[in-house]
Structures are given as structure tokens and as C-alpha cells.
Design a protein around this motif. Structure first.
Motif, PDB file in Angstrom:
ATOM      1  N   PRO A  28     -10.782  -1.864  -3.300  1.00  0.00           N
ATOM      2  CA  PRO A  28     -10.015  -0.680  -2.944  1.00  0.00           C
ATOM      3  C   PRO A  28     -10.500  -0.015  -1.653  1.00  0.00           C
ATOM      4  O   PRO A  28     -11.697  -0.065  -1.325  1.00  0.00           O
ATOM      5  N   ILE A  29      -9.567   0.613  -0.954  1.00  0.00           N
ATOM      6  CA  ILE A  29      -9.899   1.351   0.265  1.00  0.00           C
ATOM      7  C   ILE A  29     -10.995   2.376  -0.030  1.00  0.00           C
ATOM      8  O   ILE A  29     -11.928   2.541   0.749  1.00  0.00           O
ATOM      9  N   SER A  30     -10.898   3.028  -1.195  1.00  0.00           N
ATOM     10  CA  SER A  30     -11.874   4.058  -1.569  1.00  0.00           C
ATOM     11  C   SER A  30     -13.279   3.495  -1.765  1.00  0.00           C
ATOM     12  O   SER A  30     -14.247   4.247  -1.813  1.00  0.00           O
ATOM     13  N   ARG A  31     -13.382   2.158  -1.857  1.00  0.00           N
ATOM     14  CA  ARG A  31     -14.687   1.522  -2.050  1.00  0.00           C
ATOM     15  C   ARG A  31     -15.050   0.630  -0.872  1.00  0.00           C
ATOM     16  O   ARG A  31     -15.843  -0.298  -0.996  1.00  0.00           O
ATOM     17  N   GLY A  32     -14.440   0.923   0.276  1.00  0.00           N
ATOM     18  CA  GLY A  32     -14.804   0.211   1.498  1.00  0.00           C
ATOM     19  C   GLY A  32     -13.927  -0.964   1.856  1.00  0.00           C
ATOM     20  O   GLY A  32     -14.179  -1.653   2.843  1.00  0.00           O
ATOM     21  N   GLY A  33     -12.874  -1.227   1.079  1.00  0.00           N
ATOM     22  CA  GLY A  33     -11.980  -2.341   1.362  1.00  0.00           C
ATOM     23  C   GLY A  33     -11.102  -2.065   2.571  1.00  0.00           C
ATOM     24  O   GLY A  33     -10.860  -0.915   2.932  1.00  0.00           O
ATOM     25  N   LEU A  34     -10.637  -3.122   3.175  1.00  0.00           N
ATOM     26  CA  LEU A  34      -9.773  -3.022   4.346  1.00  0.00           C
ATOM     27  C   LEU A  34      -8.366  -3.498   4.010  1.00  0.00           C
ATOM     28  O   LEU A  34      -8.166  -4.266   3.076  1.00  0.00           O
ATOM     29  N   SER A  35      -7.396  -3.055   4.787  1.00  0.00           N
ATOM     30  CA  SER A  35      -6.015  -3.513   4.613  1.00  0.00           C
ATOM     31  C   SER A  35      -5.798  -4.787   5.409  1.00  0.00           C
ATOM     32  O   SER A  35      -5.073  -4.820   6.404  1.00  0.00           O
ATOM     33  N   THR A  36      -6.454  -5.847   4.967  1.00  0.00           N
ATOM     34  CA  THR A  36      -6.309  -7.164   5.584  1.00  0.00           C
ATOM     35  C   THR A  36      -5.655  -8.098   4.573  1.00  0.00           C
ATOM     36  O   THR A  36      -5.746  -7.871   3.359  1.00  0.00           O
ATOM     37  N   VAL A  37      -4.999  -9.131   5.060  1.00  0.00           N
ATOM     38  CA  VAL A  37      -4.347 -10.086   4.162  1.00  0.00           C
ATOM     39  C   VAL A  37      -5.344 -10.665   3.163  1.00  0.00           C
ATOM     40  O   VAL A  37      -5.025 -10.862   1.995  1.00  0.00           O
ATOM     41  N   ALA A  38      -6.567 -10.904   3.585  1.00  0.00           N
ATOM     42  CA  ALA A  38      -7.587 -11.475   2.704  1.00  0.00           C
ATOM     43  C   ALA A  38      -7.978 -10.527   1.574  1.00  0.00           C
ATOM     44  O   ALA A  38      -8.519 -10.961   0.559  1.00  0.00           O
ATOM     45  N   ASN A  39      -7.702  -9.235   1.722  1.00  0.00           N
ATOM     46  CA  ASN A  39      -8.090  -8.246   0.714  1.00  0.00           C
ATOM     47  C   ASN A  39      -6.892  -7.722  -0.074  1.00  0.00           C
ATOM     48  O   ASN A  39      -7.026  -6.764  -0.827  1.00  0.00           O
TER      49      ASN A  39
END
Length: 67
Positions: A28-39
Motif C-alpha cells: 500500500p501507498i501508506s506503507r511505502g508502496g509506489l504506483s508502478t505496474v509491478a506493485n
């Protein structure tokens, strides 16, 4: 994202995605994730709502109930 997913079902529970599904972040974005296709994955609203901001190893998809 939706075009690449095609007509496959929910990436988490395999339910059909009649509305095209929603995009879920593996991390999740709130946990450091990015809006990338891999994520990102295409999932149903039920899975997306129940997962919230948890990581995949902290969550299990709800049981699919076919009516």
C-alpha cells in the motif's frame, strides 16, 4: 492496467470483474508502496475493501460465494 489484465478475474480470489475491477497496490501507498505496474493488481471491490492497507502476507482473500 485494465487493458493488460484482459478478462481475467480478480487476481486475489478469481471472481469475475464485470465492472473492470479496481486497482490494488501489493504494498500500500501508506506503507511505502509506489504506483508502478509491478506493485499493482486488478482485484474485485470485495478483496480491495477487505485488504485495506495490509501487505499480502498479512491478509487472506475472502471466500468466494457463488450465488
Amino acid at each position: 492496467m485494465r487493458a493488460g489484465h484482459g478478462d481475467a478475474g480478480c487476481s486475489d480470489c478469481s471472481a469475475p470483474l464485470p465492472e473492470g475491477g479496481v486497482i490494488d497496490h501489493l504494498t500500500p501507498i501508506s506503507r511505502g508502496g509506489l504506483s508502478t505496474v509491478a506493485n499493482m493488481l486488478m482485484v474485485c471491490v470485495v478483496c480491495n475493501s477487505s485488504k485495506k492497507d495490509r501487505l499480502m502476507d498479512e491478509w487472506s482473500p475472502p471466500l468466494l460465494v457463488i450465488r
